[in-house]
Design a protein around this motif. Sequence first.
Motif, short mmCIF file in Angstrom:
data_model
loop_
_atom_site.label_atom_id
_atom_site.label_comp_id
_atom_site.label_asym_id
_atom_site.label_seq_id
_atom_site.Cartn_x
_atom_site.Cartn_y
_atom_site.Cartn_z
N THR A 245 81.75 -29.69 25.25
CA THR A 245 81.84 -29.20 23.81
C THR A 245 82.82 -28.04 23.88
O THR A 245 83.20 -27.47 24.78
N PRO A 246 83.70 -27.78 22.59
CA PRO A 246 84.60 -26.92 22.72
C PRO A 246 84.16 -25.39 22.87
O PRO A 246 83.04 -25.26 22.12
N ALA A 247 84.62 -24.72 23.59
CA ALA A 247 84.08 -23.27 23.66
C ALA A 247 84.62 -22.41 22.51
O ALA A 247 85.43 -22.77 21.71
N GLY A 253 92.15 -25.22 17.93
CA GLY A 253 93.10 -26.08 16.90
C GLY A 253 92.91 -27.67 17.75
O GLY A 253 92.40 -27.73 19.13
N ASN A 254 93.79 -28.58 17.19
CA ASN A 254 93.82 -30.06 17.97
C ASN A 254 95.07 -30.56 17.78
O ASN A 254 95.65 -30.47 16.96
N ALA A 255 95.29 -31.67 18.63
CA ALA A 255 96.80 -32.47 18.41
C ALA A 255 96.54 -33.70 18.91
O ALA A 255 95.53 -33.96 20.03
N GLY A 271 86.13 -25.60 28.53
CA GLY A 271 85.98 -25.37 27.58
C GLY A 271 86.92 -26.39 26.04
O GLY A 271 86.54 -25.96 25.11
N SER A 272 87.56 -27.13 26.56
CA SER A 272 88.14 -28.02 25.71
C SER A 272 87.72 -29.30 25.70
O SER A 272 86.79 -29.75 26.45
N VAL A 273 87.96 -30.16 24.78
CA VAL A 273 87.38 -31.64 24.40
C VAL A 273 88.46 -32.62 24.36
O VAL A 273 89.40 -32.30 23.60
N THR A 285 91.13 -31.06 21.63
CA THR A 285 90.74 -29.81 21.13
C THR A 285 90.49 -28.73 21.83
O THR A 285 89.89 -28.76 22.65
N LEU A 286 91.10 -27.53 21.50
CA LEU A 286 91.00 -26.38 22.60
C LEU A 286 91.25 -25.26 21.98
O LEU A 286 91.58 -25.04 20.54
N GLY A 287 90.86 -24.06 22.51
CA GLY A 287 91.07 -22.70 21.73
C GLY A 287 92.07 -21.60 22.76
O GLY A 287 92.01 -21.93 23.94
N ALA A 288 92.20 -20.70 22.15
CA ALA A 288 92.79 -19.36 22.53
C ALA A 288 92.33 -18.22 21.96
O ALA A 288 91.86 -18.19 20.95
N TRP A 289 93.15 -17.06 22.48
CA TRP A 289 92.90 -15.95 21.83
C TRP A 289 93.84 -15.81 20.49
O TRP A 289 93.73 -14.99 19.76
#
Length: 334
Positions: A245-247, A253-255, A271-273, A285-289
């Motif tokens: 699951t996404p952290a 966001g995602n692409a 932590g990405s999906v 789908t992933l995240g960052a600062w």
Amino acid sequence: MASTSRRALRLLSLLGSRRLWPLRELAVALETGERTVRRDIETLRLLGYPITTVHGPDGGYRLGAGHTLPPLVFDHGQALAVAVALQAAPSTVSGLGDDAARALITLEQAMPAALRESMKSLRLTRLRDYWEFPAPPVDPAALTAVGAAVRHRHVLVTETLRPDGSRPGSADEDFAPARRVEPHHLVVWAGRWYLVAYDLGDHQWRVHRVDRLRTRPTTHRFGPREAPYDDLAHYVMSSHDRGDTPASWPCTGNARLDLPAGVVARWAPSGSVVEHLDTEHCRLTLGAWSWAGVAGILATFDTELTDVRPPELVEACRRLAHRLTSAAVTEGEP
């Protein structure tokens, strides 16, 4: 006499490290002759260590099973390995903090003075990296149940839990009925426990997050089954639907990527999906600062990006493209 004692302790340590040792390999490991190894084995037997002789071309020596042994004997490397393992274990298995600490103290008290000081000097302060997103620690009872089913080849009945640990009701959109699976491998990767299992319902191999499963053991046994992979590690890492699951990040966001899901899953950050779209495309789908951070990670996949979401990520991609274009243009060129 001192060298003999040290050699005997080293011999005991070797015998305890694996099930069977051929005489020749013991002699090589101890850097001595086979006759000397036989004498040391007899010495250990006189001290009460149940060392069994296994006859035949594949024979050798091993510690007997089912006996009460004298106190454990570790060499320096084993003592340090145990110290590190006991301090690291609570990060992946819940409820082990106090037990691991008590076990470390117990082992230290049983060690000779030199080894005790080495173990005490190795006190770890474990810091989490910003990009490290392990799963919540697994319940020891659940981990033991899955491990026992793998070892004894017993079919498991599994129910999939939500990321928060709740079980969807039958009227919920995300409800899925219980499945009967053959558990074949228990794997830990990036601080997460995974079960590689064969689903008896749809006859498919799958990778499951152990912390996302509620399991019920059965007594129904299953036999060996030919796996669809040659490399277990590659199979787990390239499985996009393993229950991750996404952290939680400030920016997520995602692409759509023009790459297969298995390729992206192998290299996507913790932590990405990865969502499978078709054989040649997936959604990451992933995240960052920052939004620039998300755009930068997406750019590392060196492929076309489409259907980028949300608008903040689209704008970050434009800014990043402008910066890269400026960097690529040498001074004096139009």
